[in-house]
Design an enzyme around this catalytic site. Sequence first.
Site, short mmCIF file in Angstrom:
data_model
loop_
_atom_site.label_atom_id
_atom_site.label_comp_id
_atom_site.label_asym_id
_atom_site.label_seq_id
_atom_site.Cartn_x
_atom_site.Cartn_y
_atom_site.Cartn_z
N ASP A 43 -28.09 -55.12 48.31
CA ASP A 43 -26.99 -54.34 47.71
C ASP A 43 -27.50 -53.03 47.12
O ASP A 43 -26.72 -52.19 46.68
CB ASP A 43 -26.21 -55.17 46.68
CG ASP A 43 -27.08 -55.66 45.54
OD1 ASP A 43 -28.31 -55.46 45.58
OD2 ASP A 43 -26.52 -56.26 44.59
N SER A 44 -28.84 -52.83 47.17
CA SER A 44 -29.40 -51.51 46.84
C SER A 44 -28.84 -50.45 47.78
O SER A 44 -28.98 -49.26 47.53
CB SER A 44 -30.94 -51.55 46.91
OG SER A 44 -31.36 -52.10 48.15
N ASP A 82 -27.52 -59.61 50.92
CA ASP A 82 -27.21 -59.81 49.50
C ASP A 82 -25.74 -60.14 49.31
O ASP A 82 -24.87 -59.50 49.90
CB ASP A 82 -27.49 -58.50 48.72
CG ASP A 82 -28.72 -58.60 47.87
OD1 ASP A 82 -29.15 -59.71 47.53
OD2 ASP A 82 -29.27 -57.53 47.55
N LYS A 111 -28.70 -63.86 49.86
CA LYS A 111 -29.49 -63.83 48.62
C LYS A 111 -28.50 -63.71 47.45
O LYS A 111 -27.58 -62.88 47.50
CB LYS A 111 -30.48 -62.66 48.60
CG LYS A 111 -31.25 -62.55 47.28
CD LYS A 111 -32.45 -61.65 47.39
CE LYS A 111 -32.13 -60.17 47.36
NZ LYS A 111 -31.43 -59.72 46.14
N GLU A 113 -28.23 -63.35 43.21
CA GLU A 113 -28.94 -63.05 41.96
C GLU A 113 -28.59 -64.06 40.88
O GLU A 113 -27.44 -64.44 40.71
CB GLU A 113 -28.57 -61.64 41.47
CG GLU A 113 -29.15 -60.55 42.34
CD GLU A 113 -28.97 -59.15 41.74
OE1 GLU A 113 -28.60 -59.02 40.55
OE2 GLU A 113 -29.22 -58.19 42.49
N GLU A 180 -38.34 -60.31 40.66
CA GLU A 180 -38.33 -58.86 40.52
C GLU A 180 -38.77 -58.43 39.12
O GLU A 180 -38.18 -58.86 38.11
CB GLU A 180 -36.91 -58.33 40.83
CG GLU A 180 -36.81 -56.80 40.73
CD GLU A 180 -35.63 -56.20 41.48
OE1 GLU A 180 -34.89 -56.94 42.16
OE2 GLU A 180 -35.46 -54.96 41.40
O1 KIV Z 1 -30.94 -55.02 46.86
C1 KIV Z 1 -32.17 -55.02 47.03
O2 KIV Z 1 -32.73 -54.12 47.64
C2 KIV Z 1 -32.94 -56.14 46.49
C3 KIV Z 1 -34.43 -56.11 46.62
C4 KIV Z 1 -35.07 -54.95 46.03
C5 KIV Z 1 -35.05 -57.39 46.18
O3 KIV Z 1 -32.37 -57.04 45.97
#
Ligand code: KIV
Length: 263
Positions: A43-44, A82, A111, A113, A180
Amino acid sequence: MRNPTDMAAARADGRPISMVTCYDTWSARIIAATDIDCILVGDSVAMVMHGHDTTIPADVDMMRLHVAAARRGAPERLLIADMPFLAHRKGQRAAMEAVDVLMKAGAQGVKIEGAGDTVDLIRHIVGSGVPVMGHLGLTPQSIHAFGGYRVQGRGEEAAAAIRAEALRLQGAGCFALVLEVVPAALAAELTEVLDIPTIGIGAGPHTSGQVLVLQDLLGMQPEFKPHFLRTFLDGFELLREALDRYDEAVKSGAYPSDEESYR
Ligand code: KIV
């Protein structure tokens, strides 16, 4: 790697796991030509590709588009997506619909969080046949609760909380765990204690693998310089120079030449 189960095999053999973020087809094609084990459509994407200050603006629709684009560029590489901000906090039905969308777009797992009261939901997702990667430490979706980007798990109490959550995530069936921005000693201890692979970012060298944001490791965001980041290319400068050469060629009349024109 082609499947989430390959991560357990790598850990068992002591082979370090490399994971990188990717959000689009053209960079996925490059990654598919490398030995990188796993793609994370993180989600970055909200920050790196859409210019937001946090990951909070990412939603399921945004993630679906980027998962599908990355998948088209790397059809055979292990790809995890994510779950975006609050997608797993609006009840089980909404969460399962989000998982459905991401998996149908091409992800092979999601993934999520944090742990807390999400652990039961994670157990349900895993029980539905969807691999889940956990994520503890500096989980960016909770950035406002943390009060900024700072190391998590410092001090015995904070470390014990992360240790307990890591064990709960493993118990719920997570196939791997991202750690992280936590102290290296804590990440090393968790890697020892857990049976599942740990993937670190800012978590020191003693994890089962590492993940970085593609644009960070390629030096595309020169203003972003966290302590843990190593850049493997001066990408921003290299691309800027190439674009300036194109600009110069256009303005000087050197491009296009006769050979580059149709007769
Ligand atoms: O969203 C992302 O890029 C991440 C990683 C940096 C672990 O969750």
